[in-house]
Design an enzyme around this catalytic site. Sequence first.
Site, PDB file in Angstrom:
ATOM      1  N   LYS A  34     -48.780  11.769 -78.435  1.00 50.38           N
ATOM      2  CA  LYS A  34     -50.125  11.959 -78.995  1.00 50.38           C
ATOM      3  C   LYS A  34     -51.153  12.177 -77.893  1.00 50.38           C
ATOM      4  O   LYS A  34     -51.977  13.082 -77.963  1.00 50.38           O
ATOM      5  CB  LYS A  34     -50.550  10.730 -79.826  1.00 50.38           C
ATOM      6  N   ARG A  78     -54.125   3.387 -87.765  1.00 51.07           N
ATOM      7  CA  ARG A  78     -52.781   2.847 -87.536  1.00 51.07           C
ATOM      8  C   ARG A  78     -52.340   1.975 -88.701  1.00 51.07           C
ATOM      9  O   ARG A  78     -51.272   1.367 -88.640  1.00 51.07           O
ATOM     10  CB  ARG A  78     -52.785   1.958 -86.292  1.00 51.07           C
ATOM     11  N   ARG A 105     -42.807   6.776 -68.282  1.00 47.72           N
ATOM     12  CA  ARG A 105     -44.198   7.258 -68.235  1.00 47.72           C
ATOM     13  C   ARG A 105     -44.973   6.639 -67.076  1.00 47.72           C
ATOM     14  O   ARG A 105     -44.881   5.443 -66.794  1.00 47.72           O
ATOM     15  CB  ARG A 105     -44.910   6.909 -69.545  1.00 47.72           C
ATOM     16  N   ARG A 117     -48.191   1.550 -67.351  1.00 43.71           N
ATOM     17  CA  ARG A 117     -48.998   0.731 -68.242  1.00 43.71           C
ATOM     18  C   ARG A 117     -48.324  -0.620 -68.450  1.00 43.71           C
ATOM     19  O   ARG A 117     -47.109  -0.710 -68.543  1.00 43.71           O
ATOM     20  CB  ARG A 117     -49.152   1.454 -69.594  1.00 43.71           C
ATOM     21  N   ARG A 142     -43.498  -3.185 -79.597  1.00 45.16           N
ATOM     22  CA  ARG A 142     -44.353  -2.122 -80.174  1.00 45.16           C
ATOM     23  C   ARG A 142     -43.581  -1.318 -81.206  1.00 45.16           C
ATOM     24  O   ARG A 142     -44.090  -1.017 -82.287  1.00 45.16           O
ATOM     25  CB  ARG A 142     -44.872  -1.192 -79.066  1.00 45.16           C
TER      26      ARG A 142
END
Length: 220
Positions: free
Chosen positions: A14, A89, A128, A161, A172
Amino acid sequence: MRFLVLLGAPGAGKGTQAMILAQRLGLPHVATGELFRAAVRAGTALGREAQQYMERGELVPDAITVDMLLERIDRPDAGEGVILDGFPRSRTQAEALEAALLERGMAVDRALLVDVPAEDLVGRLSGRWVCRLAGHPYHVISNPPRIPGICDVDGSALEQREDDRPEVVRARLARQLAPMQSVVEYYRARGVLRTVDGRQPIDDVTRDLIAAVETVRPGA
Ligand code: AP5
């Protein structure tokens, strides 16, 4: 006026796509995750509260999130429309957004689902790296920076992160996929959902997203 919502699981792409679309379409990119991370960095009361949920891989409570988002979209730069990334969400957030937009004579034009199977998401999140300054996302394999450790866009250092640690990634995915699916169904029922295959290379995903929004005319 164009009001676009980008939907997808954690790691679906996203943020990557929202940054590209924001440039192509000339609309501000509003990401609730980035707003929360900025509040955490600034050490505000909002940031301290949000951090407790983020580090457990949970969604931040709806009331806090909705207030923050509505304050953001009322700023002047959002006057011509906005690309929302990471909001709504939950069904409650979707309903709050619809009611708030109705009051302003607007509605969500397109909800764009970047669809990636669950088995691909762990690899995307664990590989990432994001830039310290603006959160521009990279991936060690699929999307590396030109100079290792440095953001192509703004030259700031890349870092991982906090919520991309393996145990938080697992939380998550366990906690956030079901609420995301309820938002997908919400927009499907309203006829504004378009689904794009997020397993494709980044440029191909962008092409399909642009095609999906081209049928929305500015001002329509
Ligand atoms: P948030 O920041 O929104 O995180 P997220 O939804 O979990 O999504 P990510 O940012 O992890 O992934 P992405 O889909 O943007 O993927 P990306 O483009 O980086 O939220 C963080 C936290 O804040 C939440 O857990 C929650 O606690 C809280 N929060 C935020 N909003 C909230 C809300 N509305 N309500 C309540 N709580 C909220 O890409 C991932 C990786 O894949 C990158 O490495 C990228 O380079 C790579 N990649 C991208 N596209 C491709 C491709 N096509 N092929 C191969 N690799 C690709």
